[in-house]
Design an enzyme around this catalytic site. Sequence first.
Site, short mmCIF file in Angstrom:
data_model
loop_
_atom_site.label_atom_id
_atom_site.label_comp_id
_atom_site.label_asym_id
_atom_site.label_seq_id
_atom_site.Cartn_x
_atom_site.Cartn_y
_atom_site.Cartn_z
N ASN A 84 0.80 -1.23 0.00
CA ASN A 84 0.00 0.00 0.00
C ASN A 84 0.84 1.28 0.00
OD1 ASN A 84 -2.46 1.77 0.95
ND2 ASN A 84 -0.87 2.05 2.51
N TYR A 149 3.74 9.73 -11.47
CA TYR A 149 2.88 8.95 -10.57
C TYR A 149 2.08 7.93 -11.39
CZ TYR A 149 -0.83 7.91 -7.15
OH TYR A 149 -1.70 7.28 -6.30
P1 NDP Z 1 -1.09 8.61 2.76
O1 NDP Z 1 -0.12 9.64 2.31
O2 NDP Z 1 -2.23 9.02 3.64
O3 NDP Z 1 -0.31 7.39 3.46
C1 NDP Z 1 0.81 6.81 2.85
C2 NDP Z 1 1.56 5.98 3.88
O4 NDP Z 1 2.71 5.37 3.22
C3 NDP Z 1 2.09 6.82 5.04
O5 NDP Z 1 1.90 6.13 6.26
C4 NDP Z 1 3.58 6.96 4.68
O6 NDP Z 1 4.43 7.17 5.80
C5 NDP Z 1 3.87 5.60 4.05
N1 NDP Z 1 5.11 5.60 3.28
C6 NDP Z 1 5.55 6.55 2.41
N2 NDP Z 1 6.77 6.23 1.93
C7 NDP Z 1 7.10 5.03 2.50
C8 NDP Z 1 8.24 4.20 2.42
N3 NDP Z 1 9.31 4.53 1.67
N4 NDP Z 1 8.26 3.05 3.13
C9 NDP Z 1 7.21 2.72 3.94
N5 NDP Z 1 6.10 3.48 4.06
C10 NDP Z 1 6.05 4.64 3.36
O7 NDP Z 1 -1.63 7.95 1.40
P2 NDP Z 1 -3.00 7.16 1.07
O8 NDP Z 1 -3.43 6.39 2.24
O9 NDP Z 1 -3.92 8.10 0.41
O10 NDP Z 1 -2.44 6.20 -0.09
C11 NDP Z 1 -2.19 4.82 0.10
C12 NDP Z 1 -2.01 4.18 -1.27
O11 NDP Z 1 -3.19 4.38 -2.04
C13 NDP Z 1 -0.87 4.77 -2.09
O12 NDP Z 1 -0.22 3.73 -2.80
C14 NDP Z 1 -1.57 5.69 -3.06
O13 NDP Z 1 -0.84 5.91 -4.24
C15 NDP Z 1 -2.85 4.93 -3.30
N6 NDP Z 1 -3.96 5.71 -3.81
C16 NDP Z 1 -4.54 6.71 -3.04
C17 NDP Z 1 -5.60 7.41 -3.54
C18 NDP Z 1 -6.30 8.47 -2.76
O14 NDP Z 1 -7.21 9.09 -3.31
N7 NDP Z 1 -5.94 8.73 -1.51
C19 NDP Z 1 -6.15 7.16 -4.89
C20 NDP Z 1 -5.47 6.10 -5.59
C21 NDP Z 1 -4.43 5.41 -5.06
P3 NDP Z 1 4.62 8.68 6.41
O15 NDP Z 1 3.38 8.94 7.20
O16 NDP Z 1 5.85 8.57 7.23
O17 NDP Z 1 4.75 9.59 5.24
#
Ligand code: NDP
Length: 268
Positions: A84, A149
């Site tokens: 995720n 992206y």
């Molecule tokens: P958020 O930014 O709310 O959460 C992302 C999480 O990933 C955070 O906890 C972040 O940590 C963690 N993270 C970032 N980089 C790393 C890394 N290198 N290693 C481990 N963890 C990491 O994003 P969303 O919940 O919105 O998104 C989750 C997924 O869903 C993503 O893949 C996104 O592309 C996808 N997505 C989201 C959409 C949306 O509308 N929200 C739509 C389509 C897809 P930290 O808090 O430290 O930054």
Amino acid sequence: MGKRLSGKVAIVTGGNRGIGRAIAERLADEGAAVVIGDLLGAGAAGTVEGLVLSQLDVTKEGSIRAFVDDVLKKFGRIDILVNNAGIVIHKSIDEQTADDWDRLMAVNLRGPFLMAKYIAPEMRRNGSGAIVNIGSVEAFMVNPWHTAYAATKAGVHGLTLGLAVDLGPDGIRCNTVCPGWIDTDLNRAYVEMHPDRSLIERELGQLHPVGRIGSPSEVANAVLWLASEDSSFVSGEMISVDGARTKKISLPAILDEEYRAKLTTLTA
Ligand code: NDP
């Protein structure tokens, strides 16, 4: 509440907040032992509401190996991997640097590949496993300034096909959930760029035939289905969770308003 995942061990990357946190909670509700792998600040590792929080940077191969070893040491098996963790960078092609491109690729695409690479042998030993990637509708249609992206998410969809084919004979399924607009920190910044937040929310809702944007728990429900035996013959699929946004051909705003006005009259 059902217990479809009793006895299973699940990993959710990037599960400290947003969609990942909702997925971790949903899998735990169904009886799985869930380990969240996330960047985490110093001292943040531990347990929160029954979920294990462990340090993981999916861009670093060494971090992934140490994380997987640690989960196996503590839990003895891995049944479910949810890739995720993801980031987005909003920049025009002119502003975007090679470093931006590499960073996006490292988190969104290389990370899921490496997680699968180090966890597949364990699933193979069990004779079963489910990998669920979080892709995006942005692999099918793209917001402005999301070239890199979108490329990462299209890559995730390709990775899904490859893993489903290569790991299928070992009893491992791989699928991808493609969220549409989901209310999280990731895109809240986008909404907050405009001074009239309620107007933006209303207009966003209108882009979706269901009339609203989605919530993290709605993505989590789809992940649960793909992670459980309820989807035992489903592999290599990209499943959109987007309120049919990608199924609607857009009309000029003025025609869309007229259509809505007529619809309101007809259904009044
Ligand atoms: P958020 O930014 O709310 O959460 C992302 C999480 O990933 C955070 O906890 C972040 O940590 C963690 N993270 C970032 N980089 C790393 C890394 N290198 N290693 C481990 N963890 C990491 O994003 P969303 O919940 O919105 O998104 C989750 C997924 O869903 C993503 O893949 C996104 O592309 C996808 N997505 C989201 C959409 C949306 O509308 N929200 C739509 C389509 C897809 P930290 O808090 O430290 O930054």
